[in-house]
Design an enzyme around this catalytic site. Structure first.
Site, short mmCIF file in Angstrom:
data_model
loop_
_atom_site.label_atom_id
_atom_site.label_comp_id
_atom_site.label_asym_id
_atom_site.label_seq_id
_atom_site.Cartn_x
_atom_site.Cartn_y
_atom_site.Cartn_z
N ASP A 189 -6.04 4.63 -9.52
CA ASP A 189 -6.33 3.26 -9.96
C ASP A 189 -7.09 3.33 -11.29
O ASP A 189 -8.27 3.68 -11.33
CB ASP A 189 -7.20 2.51 -8.93
CG ASP A 189 -6.41 2.18 -7.67
OD1 ASP A 189 -5.43 2.89 -7.37
OD2 ASP A 189 -6.79 1.21 -6.98
N LYS A 227 -3.05 -4.37 -10.71
CA LYS A 227 -4.15 -4.70 -9.80
C LYS A 227 -5.10 -5.64 -10.53
O LYS A 227 -5.33 -5.47 -11.73
CB LYS A 227 -4.83 -3.39 -9.40
CG LYS A 227 -6.09 -3.52 -8.60
CD LYS A 227 -6.59 -2.12 -8.16
CE LYS A 227 -8.00 -2.18 -7.60
NZ LYS A 227 -8.54 -0.85 -7.27
N LYS A 266 -1.53 -5.47 -6.38
CA LYS A 266 -2.73 -5.27 -5.55
C LYS A 266 -3.85 -6.20 -5.99
O LYS A 266 -4.53 -5.94 -6.98
CB LYS A 266 -3.19 -3.80 -5.66
CG LYS A 266 -4.49 -3.52 -4.89
CD LYS A 266 -4.87 -2.04 -4.94
CE LYS A 266 -6.25 -1.81 -4.36
NZ LYS A 266 -6.70 -0.41 -4.46
#
Lengths: 308, 290
Positions: A145, A208, A244
């Site tokens: 991430d 995300k 996400k």
């Protein structure tokens, strides 16, 4: 370290051609998802699906190997008193904890996700970000991430941000790359849309919303804009990108509304942990309490569920 | 023409009180409250189990701060509630009269309610000494027992004593550091809603007291069964109700406190024992010497 050749289509998109966002429209549409009532069997199904999509997360300066092991135990044994529960999709930790998490998860089919690239600010030289990414992957991270450089993005240095994402993608090797836009720092939905397009073109496997360290974190309108960007990218290129939302989704009811939005924007193909995740720490227990409530008819207390 | 038309009175909307806010019931249901002559006094929220659930969440999140507040501060805040109730006593008297209580009785009830708050405000830093103890043990330990609040208390307030009965039950619960979710009298709900406004203006943190209006027949089950409620107080009902409450409370071993047929105007209506009933006793063995 293996070098994966970049796919042919990695080319900087023309951001001036990115569609503008109708903010009032998006807010109204997002608000309407919250009026849907999901009950009984559908609710139980949705709650199971949410559990299977959770990236169980601990990203604190005070994290210890013990805390990470505890989190991994929680990921494996969500609530043993309720048989037949799915397990979460991944645990999400800092790079220094990847080895510990990998060991604790053993053979269980749960991924280890690691934040990288000087999370949460992203304020570090590129070499350091790439090195951090490689270390996390070498230690066994299945997913990375990364955060984008918001300062550069806000300055209009789109090329810099694009190249950075592409370079991190390369450093990821076979690990999946999630790109955190940190929408709370981008300011407008137009910028969210532009950053989404940039990240997807640069090679993101997932986009995300947030680090969870900045307010506001994930919101329905921001997530809707990103889902729409994913849809249009899919029509344009035929490539599916995952989504996400992370931060601030702490109760089951809200998570169900996110699923409704996902279903109505991207459709069933995206409704698996492969393409959709929730970044959360306290969501899992609320979902478990709701499932227990559905089974017993009695409202539940956090006292009877293991801490995460 | 202005001035010649009769002014339309602005009627008050009686709402519920959850987490320091005054929402309407999420169920959208209301019941009519009629005066003795059959005219409608107000539309009152018919609280649902989801309202109750939301109230318990609010009470639970308020518990940490309220139980950690000093006894002195809790006493001050109870005193403050009394001050504000005194200032608004006329309103409470007229609400009681509106609901069919005689003026003389109404005045007496409001005064007794104010005095009761002062009574418990005074106990805030004293009940601990009465119920705590240093225990004699025949080993090298310093052994002592102290009280701790039990947590979230659900209260089915008395049906016929809508202000005094309400205050007499809420005060000992919160002075001991607990938070509570209250179901007001269904026949006489107005004072409970106005009392929520008094609480709201008296430095009581949001969520410490949550007040719902509605029907006990519908909500008793939830009040008794919720796993995140640590004690239930009920003030009305026959043996069937008692059985129902006790069976449902057993799941998480709640404290079950029956206060039926209690005359709240009598001296027995106030006592430090009422505080101790929603307290847990913690005993500590502290090694000494050796």
């Amino acid at each position: 370290m293996s070098v994966v050749p970049l796919p042919q289509e990695v080319r900087m998109p023309d951001l001036s051609r990115v569609a503008l966002v109708d903010e009032v429209g998006v807010n109204e549409r997002a608000a309407r998802f919250q009026t849907r009532s999901i009950k009984n069997e559908s609710k139980v199904e949705a709650l199971h699906m949410i559990l299977s999509m959770i990236d169980l997360t601990t990203l604190e300066g005070q994290d210890t190997p013990g805390k990470v092991r505890q989190l991994c135990q929680k990921a494996i044994h969500l609530h043993d008193a309720m048989p037949g529960l799915p397990h979460v999709a991944a645990v999400c930790v800092y790079p220094t904890m990847v080895g510990e998490a990998k060991k604790a998860l053993g053979n269980h089919d749960i991924n280890v996700a690691s934040v990288a690239t000087a999370f949460p600010s992203g304020m570090a030289p590129l070499q350091i970000k790439l090195e951090e990414t490689r270390i996390a992957v070498d230690d066994g991270a299945d997913e990375i991430d990364m955060v984008i450089s918001r300062g550069a993005f806000l300055q209009g240095e789109y090329r810099y941000v694009f190249d950075e994402i592409a370079a991190v993608k390369e450093a990821c090797g076979k690990a999946h790359l999630k790109v955190i836009l940190e929408t709370g720092e981008l300011g407008t939905l137009d910028r969210v849309r532009r950053a989404s397009v940039l990240a997807m073109h640069a090679g993101a496997d997932f986009i995300k919303t947030s680090t969870g360290k900045i307010q506001p974190a994930a919101t329905l309108p921001v997530t809707l804009v990103m889902l729409q960007a994913i849809r249009d990218f899919y029509y344009e290129t035929g490539r599916m990108i995952g989504m996400k939302p992370a931060g601030g989704i702490s109760n089951a009811k809200l998570a169900i509304h996110y699923l409704v939005m996902l279903r109505e924007t991207l459709g069933n193909a995206w409704m698996t942990p492969e393409w959709y995740r929730f970044g959360a720490s306290s969501l899992a227990n609320d979902v478990l309490m709701q499932l227990q409530k559905q089974a017993s008819g009695v409202y539940q207390s956090a006292d009877y569920f293991s801490k995460d | 023409m202005a001035g010649s038309t009769a002014r339309v009175p602005v009627a008050k909307t009686y709402k519920i009180y959850i987490g320091g806010k005054f929402p309407r019931t999420e169920s959208g249901r209301y019941f009519k409250l009629n005066a003795s002559d059959g005219s409608v006094i107000a539309n009152v929220c018919q609280g649902s189990r989801k309202d109750f659930r939301n109230a318990v969440v609010a009470a639970r999140s308020a518990f940490g701060g309220w139980s950690a507040a000093s006894a002195y501060l809790r006493g001050q805040i109870l005193y403050r509630i009394a001050e504000l109730l005194e200032g608004r006593s006329d309103q409470f008297v007229s609400e009681l009269v509106l609901q069919g209580v005689s003026r003389r009785k109404a005045k007496k009830e409001v005064v007794a309610s104010i005095d009761r708050l002062i009574y418990y405000a005074g106990w805030s830093d004293k009940y601990q000494q009465i119920f705590s103890a240093v225990n004699p043990v025949s080993s090298a330990h310093f052994n002592f027992s102290v009280l701790e609040p039990t947590g979230v208390v659900s209260l089915l307030a008395p049906e016929d004593s809508s202000l005094l009965g309400l205050v007499s039950n809420i005060a000992p619960i919160i002075v001991g550091g607990n938070t509570c979710v209250v179901l007001a009298s269904a026949q006489l709900p107005l004072c409970a809603v106005s009392f929520a406004e008094v609480l709201h203006a008296s430095d009581v943190p949001g969520g410490v007291v949550n007040i719902l209006t509605g029907f006990a027949e519908e909500l008793t089950e939830q009040f008794a069964s919720h796993m995140d409620v640590n004690a239930i107080v009920y003030c009305d009902g026959d043996s069937e109700v008692a059985k129902n409450v006790q069976v449902r409370a057993a799941d998480n071993v709640k404290r079950v406190l029956a206060r039926c047929d209690q005359d709240w105007t009598a001296d027995a209506g106030q006592s430090p024992y009422l505080i101790s009933e929603t307290q847990e006793t913690k005993t500590t063995w502290h090694p000494i010497g050796g």
